[in-house]
Design an enzyme around this catalytic site. Structure first.
Site, mmCIF file in Angstrom:
data_model
loop_
_atom_site.group_PDB
_atom_site.id
_atom_site.type_symbol
_atom_site.label_atom_id
_atom_site.label_comp_id
_atom_site.label_asym_id
_atom_site.label_seq_id
_atom_site.Cartn_x
_atom_site.Cartn_y
_atom_site.Cartn_z
ATOM 1 N N SER A 192 -0.288 -6.784 0.405
ATOM 2 C CA SER A 192 -1.042 -5.527 0.373
ATOM 3 C C SER A 192 -2.448 -5.658 -0.201
ATOM 4 O O SER A 192 -3.284 -4.800 0.053
ATOM 5 C CB SER A 192 -0.263 -4.470 -0.414
ATOM 6 N N HIS A 220 3.155 -2.898 5.434
ATOM 7 C CA HIS A 220 1.865 -2.923 6.145
ATOM 8 C C HIS A 220 1.944 -3.589 7.518
ATOM 9 O O HIS A 220 0.952 -3.647 8.231
ATOM 10 C CB HIS A 220 0.819 -3.635 5.278
ATOM 11 N N LYS A 251 2.507 4.603 6.008
ATOM 12 C CA LYS A 251 1.278 3.894 6.369
ATOM 13 C C LYS A 251 1.027 4.087 7.872
ATOM 14 O O LYS A 251 0.598 5.158 8.256
ATOM 15 C CB LYS A 251 1.386 2.455 5.897
HETATM 16 C C1 LIG Z 1 4.029 -3.778 0.164
HETATM 17 C C2 LIG Z 1 4.345 -2.367 -0.253
HETATM 18 N N1 LIG Z 1 5.623 -2.017 -0.453
HETATM 19 C C3 LIG Z 1 5.964 -0.767 -0.823
HETATM 20 C C4 LIG Z 1 5.001 0.206 -1.010
HETATM 21 C C5 LIG Z 1 5.421 1.587 -1.424
HETATM 22 O O1 LIG Z 1 5.358 2.435 -0.331
HETATM 23 P P1 LIG Z 1 5.257 4.021 -0.455
HETATM 24 O O2 LIG Z 1 3.822 4.350 -0.662
HETATM 25 O O3 LIG Z 1 5.800 4.487 0.848
HETATM 26 O O4 LIG Z 1 6.107 4.439 -1.605
HETATM 27 C C6 LIG Z 1 3.659 -0.107 -0.807
HETATM 28 C C7 LIG Z 1 2.622 0.923 -1.002
HETATM 29 O O5 LIG Z 1 1.470 0.728 -1.076
HETATM 30 C C8 LIG Z 1 3.320 -1.433 -0.421
HETATM 31 O O6 LIG Z 1 2.043 -1.789 -0.235
#
Ligand SMILES: Cc1ncc(COP(=O)(O)O)c(C=O)c1O
Length: 403
Positions: A192, A220, A251
């Protein structure tokens, strides 16, 4: 409260407190803040679906039918039919037997990792041999995995070993050293903060060799990577080979929620043991209706993804030719590495003054002196908007001696 106040004073004195801006309207790819339109280069709304008319219509119909909340855990009375439909569609989309949804992606990792790696019989009620000791379970996690994975690991009480980012020699060393443990390897599909992609084929090969399970957080990659947008596994030709495929709906799908896809037995077990499935409320009904519409669009309209990748190529080529360090980005997440925390904050504020929204990402989200402007491009940016942004990035780079 004394310590809290001291910490707040310190962060403010050292300009470490984040600029959290209030957005009044969302005409993506622009955002309106205090009456002014900014060109947004930091959204995860990768396909622009959060404001797509078809998605909005489906969500509004959902409100008419179900109201705005489930008001119950799904274990009690919150298991509305549209959530079951959504899980069937997500499983089909990912090419898996079954799926399970959670209220957010963060809660998905908090629920799934402990369910798999904590003591499976906390009340001592199953009359079967179990790996009872926490130390018998080992999670092996990429050093740059998302915070929700770290928290999920912590809650699980399993032993955790981090391997150097994408370093397969290091991963193998750990697998070899702990070969007798019950093991789970976890990796982000797309990282991320750097936008690079996990070496999934090697991870799966090592997992098979050393008898480990594999979990991929494809927050992502879902909707973005692969010919059909199924994510990292599809992109790398590894469909169906990941034991636990996690994704978010917040996303590219444009809504809120998280899910996990895999075998029937995995999903059935998670319903039995995932705290964040059992003890909290589900994705709101209108969101589920909107997500179903978004999933249909993702599959029916490849042009959404084509536009996104056209923009990724244009933005990356422009940044590279200006001389920015964008490390190993392979996707729509493109970091401009700046280094110093203060310089990064100042550069981000300069961009804001010039009409671009692209926040500074700094310690502790990334390592000290690896601060960056984390850019994301989305499918609905036009070529003109990208070129305009590149002009402003160029003047920012020169002003702060980054290029
Ligand atoms: C790699 C990753 N996993 C999980 C999440 C958490 O997702 P959510 O925003 O749907 O709670 C994110 C959020 O930025 C993320 O980048």
């Amino acid at each position: 409260m004394k310590l809290i106040n001291e910490i707040l004073q310190y962060t403010e004195a050292h300009d470490l407190y984040p600029d959290i801006r209030v957005v009044d309207a969302v005409p993506y790819p622009n955002l309106v803040i205090e009456g002014k339109e900014y060109l947004c280069f930091c959204s995860n709304n990768y396909l622009g679906l959060s404001i797509h008319p078809t998605v909005k219509r489906a969500a509004m119909e959902g409100i008419q039918k179900y109201g705005i909340g489930t008001c119950e855990s799904r274990f009690i009375a919150g298991n509305i039919r549209v959530l079951e439909e959504l899980e069937q569609e997500l499983a089909k989309f990912k090419g898996r037997d079954a799926s399970l949804t959670f209220a957010t992606g963060f809660l998905t990792n908090l629920g799934v990792i402990p369910a798999i790696m904590d003591n499976p019989d906390p009340f001592g009620i199953y009359d079967i041999p179990l790996p009872i000791n926490d130390e018998d379970n080992l999670i092996i996690s990429d050093f740059l995995n998302h915070q929700s994975i770290r928290e999920g690991c912590r809650i699980s009480r399993a032993q955790v070993k981090n391997y150097i980012h994408k370093d397969m020699n290091h991963l193998e060393k750990i697998l070899k050293r702990y070969k007798d443990k019950r093991k789970l390897i976890i990796t982000d599909g797309v990282f991320s903060m750097d936008g690079d992609i996990a070496p999934l084929a090697d991870i799966i090969r090592l997992a098979r060799t050393y008898d480990a399970m594999v979990m991929v957080d494809d927050a992502h990659g879902t909707g973005v990577l692969g010919e059909n947008g199924k994510g990292t596994a599809e992109y790398l030709g590894l469909e169906g080979q990941v034991d636990i495929e996690m994704g978010t709906l917040s996303k590219a799908i444009g809504a809120i929620g998280g899910f996990v896809a895999g075998s029937e037995s995995l999903i059935k077990y998670l319903k039995l043991r995932s705290s964040s499935f059992i003890y909290t409320s589900a994705i709101p009904p209108e969101q589920a209706c909107g997500i179903l519409a978004a999933l249909k669009l993702i599959q029916a309209e490849p042009s959404l993804r084509e536009n996104l990748w056209r923009n990724v190529r244009r933005l990356k080529a422009g940044l590279a030719s200006l001389g920015f360090n964008i490390v190993n980005s392979e996707t729509q997440i493109i970091p401009i590495i700046i280094g110093s925390e203060q310089k990064c904050v100042d550069a981000s504020r300069y961009l804001f003054e010039h009409g671009i929204l692209a926040p500074a990402i700094k310690y502790p989200v990334v390592k000290k002196n690896e601060s960056r402007i984390r850019l994301t491009t989305i499918a609905t940016h036009t070529e003109e908007q990208i070129d305009k942004a590149l002009d402003i990035f160029s003047s920012m780079g020169k002003k702060f001696s980054i290029i």
